[in-house]
Structures are given as structure tokens and as C-alpha cells.
Motif scaffolding. Structure first.
Motif, PDB file in Angstrom:
ATOM      1  N   ALA A 553       0.833  -1.204   0.000  1.00 58.55           N
ATOM      2  CA  ALA A 553       0.000   0.000   0.000  1.00 58.55           C
ATOM      3  C   ALA A 553       0.866   1.251   0.000  1.00 58.55           C
ATOM      4  CB  ALA A 553      -0.925  -0.016   1.215  1.00 58.55           C
ATOM      5  N   THR A 554       1.982   1.220   0.706  1.00 58.35           N
ATOM      6  CA  THR A 554       2.894   2.360   0.716  1.00 58.35           C
ATOM      7  C   THR A 554       3.450   2.629  -0.678  1.00 58.35           C
ATOM      8  OG1 THR A 554       3.509   1.898   3.009  1.00 58.35           O
ATOM      9  CG2 THR A 554       5.018   3.270   1.716  1.00 58.35           C
ATOM     10  N   VAL A 555       3.796   1.543  -1.402  1.00 59.42           N
ATOM     11  CA  VAL A 555       4.290   1.699  -2.769  1.00 59.42           C
ATOM     12  C   VAL A 555       3.191   2.273  -3.657  1.00 59.42           C
ATOM     13  CG1 VAL A 555       5.188   0.493  -4.788  1.00 59.42           C
ATOM     14  CG2 VAL A 555       5.960  -0.162  -2.502  1.00 59.42           C
ATOM     15  N   ALA A 558       2.907   5.930  -3.100  1.00 57.23           N
ATOM     16  CA  ALA A 558       4.028   6.658  -3.696  1.00 57.23           C
ATOM     17  C   ALA A 558       3.853   6.778  -5.207  1.00 57.23           C
ATOM     18  CB  ALA A 558       5.342   5.955  -3.362  1.00 57.23           C
ATOM     19  N   VAL A 559       3.374   5.712  -5.842  1.00 60.82           N
ATOM     20  CA  VAL A 559       3.125   5.755  -7.281  1.00 60.82           C
ATOM     21  C   VAL A 559       2.034   6.770  -7.597  1.00 60.82           C
ATOM     22  CG1 VAL A 559       2.253   4.428  -9.244  1.00 60.82           C
ATOM     23  CG2 VAL A 559       3.955   3.418  -7.715  1.00 60.82           C
ATOM     24  N   THR A 560       0.998   6.825  -6.750  1.00 64.82           N
ATOM     25  CA  THR A 560      -0.073   7.808  -6.945  1.00 64.82           C
ATOM     26  C   THR A 560       0.478   9.227  -6.869  1.00 64.82           C
ATOM     27  OG1 THR A 560      -1.680   6.279  -5.980  1.00 64.82           O
ATOM     28  CG2 THR A 560      -2.316   8.592  -6.116  1.00 64.82           C
ATOM     29  N   ASP A 561       1.335   9.481  -5.905  1.00 66.18           N
ATOM     30  CA  ASP A 561       1.930  10.814  -5.781  1.00 66.18           C
ATOM     31  C   ASP A 561       2.697  11.189  -7.040  1.00 66.18           C
ATOM     32  OD1 ASP A 561       0.874  11.104  -3.275  1.00 66.18           O
ATOM     33  OD2 ASP A 561       2.701  10.503  -2.214  1.00 66.18           O
ATOM     34  N   ARG A 591     -10.806   4.334 -11.491  1.00 65.51           N
ATOM     35  CA  ARG A 591     -11.439   3.132 -10.939  1.00 65.51           C
ATOM     36  C   ARG A 591     -10.578   2.496  -9.860  1.00 65.51           C
ATOM     37  NH1 ARG A 591     -12.798   2.264 -16.499  1.00 65.51           N
ATOM     38  NH2 ARG A 591     -11.004   0.865 -16.724  1.00 65.51           N
ATOM     39  N   ALA A 592      -9.265   2.467 -10.095  1.00 68.64           N
ATOM     40  CA  ALA A 592      -8.373   1.858  -9.119  1.00 68.64           C
ATOM     41  C   ALA A 592      -8.371   2.630  -7.803  1.00 68.64           C
ATOM     42  CB  ALA A 592      -6.956   1.783  -9.690  1.00 68.64           C
ATOM     43  N   LEU A 593      -8.322   3.955  -7.875  1.00 63.06           N
ATOM     44  CA  LEU A 593      -8.283   4.752  -6.650  1.00 63.06           C
ATOM     45  C   LEU A 593      -9.636   4.777  -5.950  1.00 63.06           C
ATOM     46  CD1 LEU A 593      -5.957   7.621  -7.860  1.00 63.06           C
ATOM     47  CD2 LEU A 593      -5.441   5.887  -6.127  1.00 63.06           C
ATOM     48  N   ASP A 594     -10.731   4.662  -6.695  1.00 62.48           N
ATOM     49  CA  ASP A 594     -12.047   4.493  -6.056  1.00 62.48           C
ATOM     50  C   ASP A 594     -12.057   3.216  -5.233  1.00 62.48           C
ATOM     51  OD1 ASP A 594     -13.080   6.822  -7.066  1.00 62.48           O
ATOM     52  OD2 ASP A 594     -14.155   5.877  -8.729  1.00 62.48           O
ATOM     53  N   LEU A 595     -11.473   2.167  -5.784  1.00 60.91           N
ATOM     54  CA  LEU A 595     -11.372   0.901  -5.062  1.00 60.91           C
ATOM     55  C   LEU A 595     -10.468   1.048  -3.843  1.00 60.91           C
ATOM     56  CD1 LEU A 595     -11.861  -2.186  -4.909  1.00 60.91           C
ATOM     57  CD2 LEU A 595      -9.915  -2.453  -6.458  1.00 60.91           C
ATOM     58  N   HIS A 596      -9.350   1.731  -4.025  1.00 62.89           N
ATOM     59  CA  HIS A 596      -8.393   1.928  -2.942  1.00 62.89           C
ATOM     60  C   HIS A 596      -9.022   2.724  -1.794  1.00 62.89           C
ATOM     61  CE1 HIS A 596      -4.529   1.775  -1.158  1.00 62.89           C
ATOM     62  NE2 HIS A 596      -4.101   2.994  -1.496  1.00 62.89           N
ATOM     63  N   ALA A 597      -9.896   3.676  -2.145  1.00 58.63           N
ATOM     64  CA  ALA A 597     -10.502   4.546  -1.132  1.00 58.63           C
ATOM     65  C   ALA A 597     -11.529   3.827  -0.269  1.00 58.63           C
ATOM     66  CB  ALA A 597     -11.157   5.753  -1.808  1.00 58.63           C
ATOM     67  N   GLY A 602      -6.499   4.282   1.809  1.00 54.91           N
ATOM     68  CA  GLY A 602      -6.454   4.726   0.429  1.00 54.91           C
ATOM     69  C   GLY A 602      -7.168   6.030   0.165  1.00 54.91           C
ATOM     70  N   ARG A 603      -7.819   6.594   1.187  1.00 52.02           N
ATOM     71  CA  ARG A 603      -8.605   7.808   0.951  1.00 52.02           C
ATOM     72  C   ARG A 603      -7.718   9.015   0.681  1.00 52.02           C
ATOM     73  NH1 ARG A 603     -12.577   6.351   5.967  1.00 52.02           N
ATOM     74  NH2 ARG A 603     -13.618   4.589   4.924  1.00 52.02           N
ATOM     75  N   ALA A 604      -6.601   9.099   1.336  1.00 52.48           N
ATOM     76  CA  ALA A 604      -5.702  10.236   1.113  1.00 52.48           C
ATOM     77  C   ALA A 604      -5.178  10.229  -0.310  1.00 52.48           C
ATOM     78  CB  ALA A 604      -4.546  10.188   2.114  1.00 52.48           C
ATOM     79  N   ALA A 605      -4.870   9.050  -0.836  1.00 47.57           N
ATOM     80  CA  ALA A 605      -4.379   8.968  -2.209  1.00 47.57           C
ATOM     81  C   ALA A 605      -5.455   9.432  -3.187  1.00 47.57           C
ATOM     82  CB  ALA A 605      -3.947   7.541  -2.525  1.00 47.57           C
ATOM     83  N   GLN A 606      -6.705   9.033  -2.937  1.00 50.47           N
ATOM     84  CA  GLN A 606      -7.771   9.466  -3.825  1.00 50.47           C
ATOM     85  C   GLN A 606      -7.965  10.986  -3.764  1.00 50.47           C
ATOM     86  OE1 GLN A 606     -11.882   8.871  -2.867  1.00 50.47           O
ATOM     87  NE2 GLN A 606     -12.329   7.968  -4.880  1.00 50.47           N
ATOM     88  N   GLU A 607      -7.841  11.557  -2.568  1.00 47.44           N
ATOM     89  CA  GLU A 607      -7.985  13.011  -2.440  1.00 47.44           C
ATOM     90  C   GLU A 607      -6.909  13.736  -3.240  1.00 47.44           C
ATOM     91  OE1 GLU A 607      -7.913  13.729   1.725  1.00 47.44           O
ATOM     92  OE2 GLU A 607      -9.903  12.857   2.098  1.00 47.44           O
TER      93      GLU A 607
END
Length: 763
Positions: A553-555, A558-561, A591-597, A602-607
Motif C-alpha cells: 500500500a505504501t508503494v 508513492a506511485v499515486t503521488d 477506478r483503481a483509486l475508487d477501489l483503494h478509497a 487509500g482515501r488520502a491517495a484518492q484526495e
């Protein structure tokens, strides 16, 4: 009277020839098999030679072992390159198999006499060609008896054999006459290309050398069972051995291993790619195993197949079909019905002309599907032994019949099945294929697979054995190697996903290290976006299976950033094709980040992703397809109010840009679902006004884009949109103030539309 030396040699050669019985057969011919058995019972030979790879001697005794059930195949492969391989398949109705069984039952030595597999695999045929030992001959050389049957007016070689051979009343052997006929065919047939001619001559030279050795080792009769084409080369007085020895000298060889593997009837069929000259193995099996009341018993089986498909078939249908088949045979001058007659009777009487029902019979019975078995004592690579042991533990039956398997991962047995199937997938052993929606799935507790065991998987298993002796160890080594040698970040993330799905804890550390290195080195935003969905699926799979995926999840975060940071530059100045690819990548990331959230972490990454999209929405230099898509995603996520979305929609469809650019913006905004237009009247009015205001050329320019957009909507959505448009102007269509309708011209248009739709129009 004293004989001279030449006369003595000639007498010895003739005496040896008198001891040889060459039984020329049709490969996989049930009539040939019966004739071979009858001739062996009459001859009582002291040795039996059979066409097949001579170096298979160590595994031939297994043919008589309990648990060996045809169809099976002799597999030869190169241990250093298992994909270099060849199969020699045998069914219960194969003359060669029946000769092996007869020899074992009567304790008579039997051996194969063709070129060794070590020679045949030294120069293997190109991928897709028939196995070594069969593929060198053209159609005539491969199945000369079929050519004779065709010349006699038969479409079924086995019925021709039965009519002319099995139904003979004099009790004589047919093989001498067949050898004579083959000699005439060989004399009249053009020679093959030089390389094929050379191979054929070497094969026949090796057979003669094996025959000479057998004559020296025994004093009794020697029976040779070979393809009918080769019979003239082995019958009669043999030529001097020196010529054959010279022909065989210096042959290239390579190290090979041989083993018995299960085979299937469908793989004996010509259409399978492992053709052996037969198209109806199920019918041939019936001919061999049911010598009495053959046709009535076959049609009873046909009735059973049709009933299994819920088709009404009575005993009266069977009786009438038997009568029709016999009548057809009589009209055609044949003593007994063949496959052509029973098939026509089946189609006319039992299927009532329905080709779909007839296809059921062809698939399930004429070809049929039987998976053979090899005894536990047969040598196998350790990996295959472990696979079969694990399959028994999780209660998965190895079967050639395709079936669907739905797994609930909350159950121990189903989870064990999932792990085994994912490990085999990682190894490239395609016993099971995951459902398409599962490949793009969300990490739920449900999996759907389609299972079908194919005989050639034996080669895939041998190929995978280089990675380890157990399924788990081999899959671990294979996944680690895939991650370390992957060319793209997406390939590394795919290896991570496989690691979690296959429950390979020993691979997780090395694979994650490879992921860290690949992610740090990859600056391409599109590559990062391609990798992210698999990463997030892997996190979800870990949740489902109770695996600690916090490092993963950390990786992913980081990829999202890095995606968010690089996205503004990546979407600048894109052509139409590049914009379409970027739109698809943005959709997959969303779609992937909706799933992650769905998980708190995963909510911070989606934000952060939403913030990046918001920054893009205000840019004027975006391609229309991307600009529209970004506004739609922000609207669906609640980041942009509906009225603001409608305002932007109207603004981009206003004057100032080309009609094609406006259509691209509309496509980006509307693609993926039409319910927004159904429920938002303002958007629909804006779109409708824009389309109505296009001139003729503009309309022709944007029509393909609009058709592509609306073609992606569900039929019900399109119908609801049409109904909403109909009521925009009080039920009379989009007629605006000051406009009039020419009723005569409209009637002609409506009549044409009604004809296209198949509806009735009242003028």
C-alpha cells in the motif's frame, strides 16, 4: 546338389523373408486393429515390431500395467528444452496399441522399430506441424488406405475396410494384397521434396535394420505392424544391410526423455492440430468395442446425447433411424451402414433437420471426449506428481471436459483450489482460465474459473519443471525471475499481483524490492498509471486473503503521488490518438483509486488524485476529450456541482471552437453512461440545441464521434434518452418557435425510419 555362395545367400534371404509377416495398417483404424489381432492369433509370432520410436524400449512395458487406459500418448522431449517435443498418440482402437497389448498378453517380445526420437527431435518440425513420426508424409503417404477407399466411392475408410476386409468369407489375410496395392501406389506417386525423401528413406532403413536384428534373435515368425505405405519397403527379400547402414550413419541426435501421458479423443481428431487422419474417434471407438448390433447401439447412444440436451427422442425415433440408415446403405450398395448413413439418419429422424442438435451429436459422440490414464508407476517429472497430488487434496478432478468453477475464498477448500490454480497460471500451465471480469476484479471473496485439461499441458509442466520440483517452489522461483527481468513497471506489478493471488510468501520480499527499484526508476506517467491498478488490486487481494500488504500500500501511495505530480505535463499538447489513450489511462486510474478509497488508508491517495484532476479542469489547453472526461469524473465524484457541470458543458459547446472539438469534449464528458442525460434536463437541452444548430457539413463531421459516444450506452439508456428528447418540446420533437414542419417531407422520412426499425407507420 551343392549351392554356390550367391545361391546360399539368396536362399538364406528367402528363408528370412518367409518368416516375416508385414501387416500394413491404417493408423488409428479399428478395422485394421481387428485384422491385426486376428493375424497375430493365426501367426503366433516370436517377435513383434511396431512403427514407433525405437528408443522407447524402457517405457513400452508400461503399456501392459494395470491403470494404463487409452487414449494415451508416448511423449518424447528434450530435457534441456522441453518445448522441443513430439507425441505418438494411441487409442484403444489403434492397431499399434492392440499389437502391444497382444504381445504383452502372450509374453512375446515387442519393440518399436522406427527412427529413435533422439534423431527425430534433433531437427524438430516448425511449431504447429504434426508430431515427428507422422508429419513427414503428405496426405497420401499419411493415409493411403483413405485414398483407396475414396477411389472405391467410400467417404469412410473404416466402412470400406469392413466391407472389403472384415466381411470377407474366405478367412484369408488381407495384408499381402494391401502390400501389393501400396507398392502400386508408391510407384505411381511423385517423389516428395529431397529432405522429406531423405527422412523417409532413413525411417525405412531403420525399420529394416530392426527387422534384421529381430530375425537374428529369434527363429520363429516376426510380425511387423507399420503404416501401410511402408509395407512394400519391409516385405519380401530385404536388400543388403550395408546400404541401410550407410544411410543411417552420421545421423544427428540429441538427448531425449520419454514418458506416457494421458491423451483425449478430441486430440485424435484432425481439427485439433494433432491430427492423425481421423475425424471421428468416438465413432471408431464404438466400431472397435461394439462388433455386434453396431448401428442400433450407436443410435441408442445418440438418443441419450439428445436427451441430455433436453431434446425429445423416443424409442420409435431410434427404430426409424436404424431403418433409414440400413436403407441408405442398401441404396448405396454397401453391406452395412457407415458413419455417413447413421449421421444422415440422425439428422433427418432424430434431430428433425436441426443442425444445432446434430452438432451436439458430433461433438459429444462422433468425436466424443475421453481422457486416458497412465499408471502411477509410470515415470513423471516430480512437478507433475506434486500437481496431481495437490489436485487430489483440493478435490479438483483432471478432466478434458470444459467446466466452470465458482470459488468462495472464505471456504478452506475453495481457497486451496484458488491458490493451486493461480500458481499454475504463474507457471504457464493453463489448466484453468480466470473469468474476464475477475482479471479486472476488485478483490472480492468470489472467483470464477473455466477448467479444461488438454494433453499438451504435459509439455507445459515439463517446461515449468526447470523452476522447481513442487508447484509452490516452482511458482515462487518463476515469479521472482519475472519481477527481476520485467521490462516495464506494469510487468513488475503484475508479478506482485500473481505473488499474492498464488499465496507465495517467499516471493513477496524479492518481488517488492524489484517493485521499489522499478517504481523509482520509471518517470513515465503512462507507465505509472498502467501499473497502479494491479498494485491496488494486489492490496485488495491481500485484504481478502488476510495477507499483510502494508508495504505494498505504501508503494501504491508513492506511485499515486508521482502520477499526480507528472500528470499536468503528460496531458499537454496531445494528438487525438494520444488523447484517447490518456483518457483510458485516467479512467483506469480513477477506478483503481475508487477501489483503494474503500479502505481508510487509500482515501488520502484518492484526495490527491481529485486535486490533480481539479487542477486540470480549469486548463484551456487540454484536448477536448480529456477536458470533458475530467469534468465528468469530478461531477460523478461530487467534486463539481451538477449545475456547474452543465454550465461548463454549455460553454464548451458554444461558439469559438470547431464542431469536431466540441464533439470531442462531449464524447469525453458523456462516455461511459447515458443516465446523466436522462436525469439532467439542462444537459440534454444543451446537447440537443447544439446538434440542432449544426450546419450540414458540421453535422457530417461530428456524426461519427456522436455515434461512437451513444453507441457505448446501454440500449435502455438510449431508449430513455430518445424519450426525453421527444418531450423536450411538448411531445412534438425539437421544433422551436418560428419553425415549421413540412408534413409531406416529414412523412417520407418517418416511413423510411419505420421501415428500418421494422415498425408500421401510419401516414
Amino acid at each position: 546338389m551343392t549351392l554356390t555362395a550367391p545361391e546360399t545367400r539368396a536362399a538364406r534371404a528367402q528363408a528370412a523373408a518367409d518368416r516375416v509377416a508385414v501387416l500394413g495398417i491404417r493408423h488409428h483404424g479399428p478395422g485394421s486393429a481387428r485384422s491385426v489381432l486376428a493375424e497375430l492369433d493365426r501367426l503366433r509370432p516370436s517377435a513383434v515390431l511396431i512403427e514407433g520410436p525405437a528408443d522407447a524400449a524402457p517405457v513400452l512395458p508400461l503399456a501392459a500395467e494395470p491403470g494404463m487406459e487409452p487414449p494415451v500418448a508416448l511423449l518424447a522431449y528434450a530435457p534441456d528444452s522441453p518445448r522441443v517435443s513430439a507425441f505418438w498418440p494411441f487409442a484403444v482402437f489403434s492397431p499399434e496399441w492392440q499389437a502391444l497389448v497382444w504381445a504383452a498378453r502372450h509374453q512375446v517380445p515387442a519393440r518399436f522399430c522406427d527412427l529413435p526420437a533422439a534423431v527425430m527431435l534433433a531437427t524438430p518440425p516448425p511449431a504447429g506441424e504434426e508430431p515427428a513420426g507422422r508429419g513427414a508424409d503428405d496426405d497420401l503417404r499419411e493415409d493411403p488406405l483413405a485414398r483407396l477407399a475414396s477411389a472405391a466411392g467410400y467417404d469412410d475408410p473404416e466402412r470400406w475396410w469392413d466391407d472389403l476386409v472384415e466381411s470377407r468369407l474366405d478367412g484369408g489375410s488381407p495384408f499381402a494384397a494391401l502390400t501389393e496395392a501400396m507398392a502400386e501406389l508408391r510407384a505411381a506417386t511423385p517423389e516428395p521434396p529431397p529432405d522429406e525423401q531423405w527422412q523417409e528413406e532413413r525411417r525405412e532403413a531403420h525399420m529394416r535394420q530392426a527387422l534384421r536384428a529381430a530375425l537374428k534373435e529369434t527363429e520363429g515368425p516376426v510380425a511387423v505392424i507399420c503404416g501401410a505405405w511402408h509395407a512394400p519397403a519391409l516385405a519380401g527379400t530385404l536388400p543388403p544391410a550395408a546400404g541401410d547402414a550407410a544411410l543411417l550413419r552420421g545421423m544427428r541426435k540429441r538427448r531425449v526423455s520419454l514418458a506416457w501421458v494421458p491423451w483425449t479423443h478430441s486430440r485424435l481428431a484432425t481439427a485439433s492440430g494433432y491430427g492423425a487422419g481421423i475425424t471421428s474417434p468416438g465413432w471408431y471407438h464404438h466400431l472397435f468395442t461394439t462388433p455386434e448390433q453396431t448401428v442400433p447401439r450407436w443410435l441408442v447412444k445418440v438418443a441419450g446425447v439428445l436427451r441430455d440436451h433436453d431434446l425429445p427422442v423416443s424409442s420409435a425415433h431410434v427404430i426409424e433411424a436404424v431403418r433409414l440408415a440400413e436403407a441408405l446403405a442398401g441404396l448405396r450398395g454397401r453391406p452395412l451402414p457407415g458413419l455417413a448413413e447413421v449421421s444422415e439418419a440422425t439428422r433427418a429422424v432424430m434431430c428433425e433437420g436441426d443442425e444445432t442438435a446434430t452438432a451436439f451429436v458430433t461433438r459429444d459422440l462422433v468425436v466424443g471426449e475421453v481422457l486416458g490414464q497412465v499408471p502411477d508407476t509410470a515415470p513423471v517429472v516430480p512437478l507433475e506428481a506434486d500437481l496431481r497430488a495437490q489436485a487430489r487434496v483440493v478435490k479438483l478432478k483432471i478432466s478434458p471436459l470444459e467446466r466452470s468453477l465458482v470459488l468462495d475464498l472464505r471456504k478452506d477448500t475453495d481457497r486451496g483450489r484458488s491458490v493451486l490454480l493461480h500458481r499454475l497460471t504463474a507457471l504457464g500451465v493453463g489448466w484453468a482460465v480466470a473469468a474476464e471480469d475477475q482479471v479486472r476484479g476488485t478483490g472480492t471473496f468470489r472467483e470464477t474459473w473455466t477448467l479444461c485439461w488438454r494433453p499438451e499441458l504435459a509439455v507445459a509442466i515439463i517446461d515449468a519443471a526447470q523452476w522447481g520440483t513442487t508447484v509452490g517452489a516452482a511458482a515462487t522461483a518463476r515469479v521472482i525471475d519475472a519481477a527481476r527481468t520485467a521490462a516495464t513497471l506494469a510487468a513488475v506489478t503484475a508479478a506482485v499481483e500473481r505473488t499474492l493471488l498464488a499465496d507465495l510468501p517467499d516471493a513477496l520480499g524479492p518481488v517488492l524490492r524489484a517493485l521499489d527499484q522499478a517504481a523509482a526508476a520509471d518517470a513515465d506517467v503512462t507507465q505509472l498509471m498502467a501499473a497502479l491498478p494491479a498494485l491496488i488490486r494486489a492490496v485488495r487481494y491481500g485484504d481478502v486473503r488476510g495477507t499483510d500488504t502494508s508495504a505494498l500500500a505504501t508503494v501504491a501511495d508513492a506511485v499515486t503521488d508521482r502520477i499526480c505530480a507528472g500528470l499536468p505535463a503528460a496531458v499537454t499538447s496531445l494528438a487525438d490518438d494520444a488523447a484517447a489513450r490518456m483518457r483510458d489511462a485516467i479512467d483506469r486510474t480513477q477506478r483503481a483509486l475508487d477501489l483503494h478509497a474503500q479502505h481508510e488508508r487509500g482515501r488520502a491517495a484518492q484526495e490527491r488524485w481529485m486535486a490533480a484532476l481539479t487542477g486540470l479542469a480549469s486548463r484551456r489547453d487540454l484536448h477536448g476529450l480529456l477536458a470533458g472526461r475530467v469534468v465528468r469524473l469530478l461531477t460523478d465524484a461530487g467534486q463539481l456541482a451538477r449545475d456547474e457541470a452543465a454550465r461548463r458543458f454549455a460553454a464548451h459547446l458554444s461558439v469559438g471552437v470547431t464542431a469536431a472539438a466540441k464533439a470531442a469534449w462531449a464524447e469525453g464528458f458523456l462516455a461511459g453512461g447515458g443516465l446523466l442525460l436522462v436525469h439532467d434536463r439542462d444537459l440534454l437541452v444543451t446537447l440537443d440545441d447544439w446538434v440542432a444548430g449544426l450546419n450540414e457539413q458540421e453535422f457530417m463531421d461530428v456524426l461519427p464521434l456522436l455515434r461512437r459516444t451513444f453507441g457505448g450506452f446501454a440500449a435502455a439508456e438510449r431508449a430513455n434518452i430518445a424519450d426525453a428528447v421527444k418531450h423536450l418540446s411538448g411531445g412534438v420533437g425539437p421544433v422551436r418557435a418560428g419553425e415549421t414542419v413540412d408534413a409531406g417531407r416529414a412523412a417520407a422520412v418517418l416511413a423510411t425510419v419505420a421501415e428500418i426499425l421494422g415498425a408500421r407507420h401510419e401516414g
